[in-house]
Design a protein around this motif. Structure first.
Motif: not given
Length: 494
Positions: A298-306, A308-310
């Motif tokens: 995870v290099n930033g918020p965009q990569a973290l988003a999916p 978080l959904k799970r």
């Protein structure tokens, strides 16, 4: 309900004084009789613990605690023991004076304390210098006596409170008696179980003095000692998704160990699935060491988003750092509104940038982190751990674990639980990362924030004690707790 039901209840000094007054004024039990009961209970404790003791030295202060000591010495003489008393000046108060007279009229000799006095040879020493009323450091001449008592190298029984220990807060502002056993009367004092006090009280034995249940009616304990608990067995048809999905977020450059410990503790704590959001450089090591962890770059918020959904629960902070990467992931995690455990740099970021915490949240600060969150010095946390943990819980609207000897758990309503387990071997790196993972796993399995924090703290501390029993405290590693944790969580002896 019997009086034994109150043994897990903890009271403030003022509450204990009120109970004492109620016993005298409402129940009609004279203060001197309470003193006699305390002395008798203490002598029974002494003889059970040291059955071969024949010589007893009792150090008596001027107040009612000293009165307890005089009567214990008198009873010891009646039982055929050799008992000597060293006193700090004259006794004050009718009951204390009467107790001293009873000892002297029974043939006992009182030795006034002075620096040149040689302390008597003895098998057991009894501390009856100061009780719950002392809120300050011992005077220099008393501190000198305490040092002399310790130099004797003889076991010590403390009556009610080890002299020099603040029975309300657990703070020790100066010299204090280090007891082998503390026998405490009427109600357990909350300060004996947390802060610096666990290093001075030895084993605490509560004595109700045979007082009736009516004494406690209408009095709400200030806090409670945790009791042994675990989760119920899982149904045979259980599926991994039934037990939640923990997402552990952290592991900045060079801190793969912290997030691995957190994730592995979540697995051992019973979470059905555990993912790790971390730096790319850690993936190979995590996959090799613990393939059950689903490690993601995870290099930033965009990569973290999916991720978080799970996830159903977040564990944020172990090895997170306070740089741009950690800060961005922290903000994104907070905005997700999921149940969460915040630790380490997750707390440091919260201290520097206060935020509203949505959803069930557990904060797990050590005293330094608690001080930063409250904007005060670490000494202020140690001086009033109960006040600090309650203020943290109220201010952030979260359940808070204030770590340390006698860890405290508080909720926003002011409820507090005290952990009676744990050992000095747990003062080593990685222990907090484990706790974060354990609490997150319990949240994932359906516990509310209060239940997860209390059960998590208890399991963590008990696992530490089990690991120490097998190899000793010094050199204890955080990962040593994982196997006993699993056993304890399943109701097995560890």
């Amino acid at each position: 309900m019997t009086t034994r039901a109150h043994r897990h209840e903890l009271y403030t000094v003022e509450q204990v004084r009120a109970l004492d007054r109620r016993a005298i004024d409402t129940l009609g039990i004279p203060g001197y009789e309470l003193m006699q009961r305390a002395a008798a209970a203490a002598l029974i404790c002494l003889r059970q613990q040291w059955p071969r003791a024949r010589r007893v030295a009792v150090y008596c202060g001027p107040g009612n605690n000293g009165g307890d000591g005089f009567l214990l010495a008198a009873l010891a003489r009646e039982a055929g023991l050799h008992a000597e008393v060293i006193a700090l000046g004259e006794s004050r108060g009718d009951d204390a004076v009467r107790a001293r007279q009873a000892f002297e009229q029974g043939g006992g000799t009182v030795h006034p304390w002075r620096d040149e006095l040689e302390l008597p040879a003895t098998d057991v020493q009894v501390d009856a210098l100061f009780g719950t009323g002392l809120q300050r450091a011992l005077a220099p001449e008393v501190a000198q006596l305490v040092r002399r008592i310790h130099a004797m190298g003889v076991p010590i029984l403390a009556l009610d409170v080890p002299s020099g220990v603040n029975a309300d807060t657990g703070n020790v502002p100066g010299e204090a008696i280090q007891a082998d056993i503390t026998v405490t009367f009427i109600a357990a004092k909350r300060g004996l179980y947390t802060g610096q006090a666990p290093g001075y009280v030895g084993r605490v034995q509560w004595e109700s003095l045979g007082l009736p249940e009516a004494l406690w009616q209408g009095t709400q304990a200030d806090a409670g000692l945790m009791q042994v608990q675990t989760l119920p067995p899982r149904p045979r048809q259980a599926y991994k998704n039934d037990n939640g999905h923990v997402l552990a977020i952290g592991g900045e450059h060079g801190t793969a160990g912290a997030i691995r410990l957190c994730g592995e503790a979540a697995l051992r704590g019973g979470a059905g699935l555990v993912s790790v959001a971390t730096r790319a450089e850690h993936l190979v090591a995590l996959n090799a060491a613990r393939p059950e962890l689903m490690a993601h770059e995870v290099n930033g918020p965009q990569a973290l988003a999916p991720l978080l959904k799970r996830a159903t629960v977040l564990a944020v902070g172990p090895g997170l750092g306070q740089g741009a990467w950690g800060h961005a992931l922290w903000l994104t995690a907070l905005e997700a509104g999921l149940p969460m455990v915040l630790d380490a740099d997750g707390l440091n970021l919260l201290a520097s940038e206060p935020r509203h915490l949505a959803g069930p949240v557990v904060l797990t600060p050590h005293p330094g982190e608690a001080a930063r969150l409250l904007g005060c010095g670490t000494d202020a946390i140690g001086a009033d751990r109960f006040g600090a943990v309650r203020e943290l819980a109220r201010h952030f609207g979260a359940v808070v674990v204030l770590k340390g000897a006698g860890s405290l758990v508080a909720d926003p309503a002011g409820r507090v639980a005290v952990c009676p387990w744990g050992n000095p071997g747990m003062a080593s790196g990685g222990m907090g990362d484990l706790l974060t993972g354990i609490v997150a796993a319990l949240l994932a399995q359906g516990c509310d924030a209060w239940q997860a924090a209390c059960l998590g703290v208890a399991l963590h501390a008990r696992a530490g004690d089990a690991a120490a029993r097998h190899g000793g405290e010094r050199g204890l590693l955080a990962s040593d707790l994982l196997e006993p944790l699993r056993q304890l969580l399943n109701g097995q002896a560890a």
